[in-house]
Write a protein that holds these residues in place. Structure first.
Motif, PDB file in Angstrom:
ATOM      1  N   LEU A   1       0.809  -1.212   0.000  1.00  0.00           N
ATOM      2  CA  LEU A   1       0.000   0.000   0.000  1.00  0.00           C
ATOM      3  C   LEU A   1       0.848   1.270   0.000  1.00  0.00           C
ATOM      4  N   GLY A   2       2.150   1.126   0.224  1.00  0.00           N
ATOM      5  CA  GLY A   2       3.013   2.293   0.263  1.00  0.00           C
ATOM      6  C   GLY A   2       2.992   3.032   1.579  1.00  0.00           C
ATOM      7  N   LEU A   3       2.479   2.382   2.631  1.00  0.00           N
ATOM      8  CA  LEU A   3       2.426   3.010   3.947  1.00  0.00           C
ATOM      9  C   LEU A   3       3.706   2.796   4.740  1.00  0.00           C
ATOM     10  N   ALA A   4       4.486   1.802   4.376  1.00  0.00           N
ATOM     11  CA  ALA A   4       5.737   1.507   5.077  1.00  0.00           C
ATOM     12  C   ALA A   4       6.692   0.871   4.088  1.00  0.00           C
ATOM     13  N   SER A   5       7.965   0.974   4.384  1.00  0.00           N
ATOM     14  CA  SER A   5       8.971   0.335   3.538  1.00  0.00           C
ATOM     15  C   SER A   5       9.243  -1.073   4.046  1.00  0.00           C
ATOM     16  N   GLN A   6       9.740  -1.923   3.151  1.00  0.00           N
ATOM     17  CA  GLN A   6      10.058  -3.297   3.548  1.00  0.00           C
ATOM     18  C   GLN A   6      11.176  -3.323   4.576  1.00  0.00           C
ATOM     19  N   ILE A   7      12.108  -2.383   4.478  1.00  0.00           N
ATOM     20  CA  ILE A   7      13.216  -2.325   5.432  1.00  0.00           C
ATOM     21  C   ILE A   7      12.692  -2.019   6.832  1.00  0.00           C
ATOM     22  N   ASP A   8      11.775  -1.029   6.931  1.00  0.00           N
ATOM     23  CA  ASP A   8      11.222  -0.673   8.242  1.00  0.00           C
ATOM     24  C   ASP A   8      10.422  -1.835   8.821  1.00  0.00           C
ATOM     25  N   LEU A   9       9.647  -2.519   7.965  1.00  0.00           N
ATOM     26  CA  LEU A   9       8.846  -3.646   8.449  1.00  0.00           C
ATOM     27  C   LEU A   9       9.745  -4.768   8.958  1.00  0.00           C
ATOM     28  N   ASP A  10      10.772  -5.101   8.190  1.00  0.00           N
ATOM     29  CA  ASP A  10      11.683  -6.168   8.607  1.00  0.00           C
ATOM     30  C   ASP A  10      12.404  -5.794   9.908  1.00  0.00           C
ATOM     31  N   MET A  11      12.762  -4.539  10.038  1.00  0.00           N
ATOM     32  CA  MET A  11      13.470  -4.095  11.242  1.00  0.00           C
ATOM     33  C   MET A  11      12.581  -4.231  12.474  1.00  0.00           C
ATOM     34  N   GLU A  12      11.302  -3.841  12.355  1.00  0.00           N
ATOM     35  CA  GLU A  12      10.398  -3.942  13.494  1.00  0.00           C
ATOM     36  C   GLU A  12      10.102  -5.396  13.835  1.00  0.00           C
ATOM     37  N   VAL A  13       9.961  -6.252  12.822  1.00  0.00           N
ATOM     38  CA  VAL A  13       9.694  -7.667  13.072  1.00  0.00           C
ATOM     39  C   VAL A  13      10.890  -8.319  13.753  1.00  0.00           C
ATOM     40  N   ASN A  14      12.093  -8.014  13.287  1.00  0.00           N
ATOM     41  CA  ASN A  14      13.293  -8.571  13.912  1.00  0.00           C
ATOM     42  C   ASN A  14      13.445  -8.078  15.346  1.00  0.00           C
ATOM     43  N   ARG A  15      13.106  -6.827  15.559  1.00  0.00           N
ATOM     44  CA  ARG A  15      13.206  -6.284  16.913  1.00  0.00           C
ATOM     45  C   ARG A  15      12.196  -6.953  17.847  1.00  0.00           C
ATOM     46  N   ALA A  16      10.980  -7.217  17.336  1.00  0.00           N
ATOM     47  CA  ALA A  16       9.967  -7.857  18.164  1.00  0.00           C
ATOM     48  C   ALA A  16      10.289  -9.322  18.419  1.00  0.00           C
ATOM     49  N   SER A  17      10.964  -9.961  17.455  1.00  0.00           N
ATOM     50  CA  SER A  17      11.272 -11.383  17.586  1.00  0.00           C
ATOM     51  C   SER A  17      12.527 -11.630  18.391  1.00  0.00           C
ATOM     52  N   ARG A  18      13.268 -10.591  18.694  1.00  0.00           N
ATOM     53  CA  ARG A  18      14.524 -10.759  19.422  1.00  0.00           C
ATOM     54  C   ARG A  18      14.236 -11.265  20.837  1.00  0.00           C
ATOM     55  N   GLY A  19      14.890 -12.339  21.197  1.00  0.00           N
ATOM     56  CA  GLY A  19      14.727 -12.901  22.530  1.00  0.00           C
ATOM     57  C   GLY A  19      13.566 -13.868  22.660  1.00  0.00           C
TER      58      GLY A  19
END
Length: 231
Positions: free
Chosen positions: A156-174
Motif C-alpha cells: 500500500l506504500g504506507l511503510a517500507s520493507q526495510i522498516d517492516l523487517d526491522m520492526e519484526v526482527n526487533r519484536a522477535s529478538r529474545g
C-alpha cells in the motif's frame, strides 16, 4: 539550535590568507589543531580547498577580526545567525498522506494477523496510527470492521520493507523460535538409530551341527542293515 561554524577547513584557509590572526586563534575558531593550521599556511594541507569568507556568510564581523588581530589572547566568537532553523520536534507517529489514509485500517489488520509479535507502538510507527485504533481493529470494534480486508502495508506504500523487517526482527529478538508444524525431516542422529543394521551373511559351514550330521548318517546305516537282515 547550536550555532556551529560552516566548513571549518575552508574558513581556516580564508583566515590564513586574508588576516593576521595567529595559528592558535584560527585553530580555536575553526576547531582544528594549530599544527594543521600551520600546514595550511605552509601549503602542505588543504591545497584543493577554496577559502570561504566567514564575513560573507555572516559568521564573523570585521570588527571581531580586527579585535582579535590586535589582541593575540582574544578568542573569536561566532556571530548570531540571521536565520534560525527550528529544532526538529519529538518524533511521533509516521505521517500518512491523505490519499492513503483510507487504506491504513487494512494495513493494521494485516499486521495484527500476520505479525502478532509486533507491539502496538511498533504498528503505530509503521503506518502512523494510534493505539486506540489498533485495539478497535484487533477486537473487531472498528466502525468499518465488516469491510476491512488485510493488506500488506508495503504494497500500500504506507511503510517500507526495510522498516517492516526491522520492526519484526526487533519484536522477535529474545523470543523462542516456533517449532515447524506438519511433517518434517528427522534429525540425522535419530534416523541412524531407526535404520535397521544390515544382516550379516550366514556362514553355512559354521552353522552346521556336526553331531546332527553324524547322527543322521548312523540312522541311515542302521536302516540299511535291518533291510539286509530281513532279506
Amino acid at each position: 539550535m547550536a550555532n556551529t561554524l560552516l566548513m571549518p577547513k575552508a574558513t581556516a584557509v580564508w583566515l590564513v590568507d586574508n588576516t593576521a590572526l595567529s595559528f592558535e586563534q584560527i585553530a580555536q575558531f575553526c576547531g582544528l589543531h594549530p599544527l594543521e593550521v600551520k600546514a595550511i599556511a605552509d601549503g602542505e594541507s588543504a591545497q584543493g580547498i577554496k577559502g570561504m569568507d566567514p564575513i560573507m556568510t555572516g559568521q564573523l564581523t570585521r570588527d571581531e577580526i580586527a579585535r582579535a588581530e590586535k589582541d593575540p589572547n582574544h578568542r573569536l566568537k561566532l556571530s548570531d545567525p540571521k536565520v534560525r532553523v527550528p529544532e526538529s520536534k519529538r518524533k511521533g507517529p509516521r505521517y500518512t498522506p491523505l490519499s492513503k489514509r483510507q487504506d491504513r485500517p487494512n494495513a493494521i489488520l494485516w499486521l495484527v494477523r500476520n505479525h502478532p509479535e509486533l507491539k502496538d507502538a511498533q504498528i503505530a510507527r509503521l503506518v502512523g496510527t494510534t493505539k486506540s485504533t489498533i485495539d478497535q481493529i484487533r477486537d473487531r470494534k472498528h466502525w468499518n470492521s465488516a469491510n476491512l480486508q488485510p493488506m500488506d502495508p508495503v504494497t500500500l506504500g504506507l511503510a517500507s520493507q526495510i522498516d517492516l523487517d526491522m520492526e519484526v526482527n526487533r519484536a522477535s529478538r529474545g523470543r523462542e523460535q516456533a517449532q515447524p508444524a506438519g511433517d518434517t525431516l528427522l534429525p540425522a542422529a535419530l534416523t541412524e538409530r531407526l535404520v535397521p543394521a544390515p544382516e550379516k551373511p550366514k556362514d553355512e559351514d559354521a552353522e552346521l551341527d556336526a553331531n546332527a550330521v553324524f547322527a543322521k548318517l548312523s540312522a541311515l546305516k542302521s536302516k540299511d542293515q535291518d533291510k539286509d537282515d530281513e532279506e
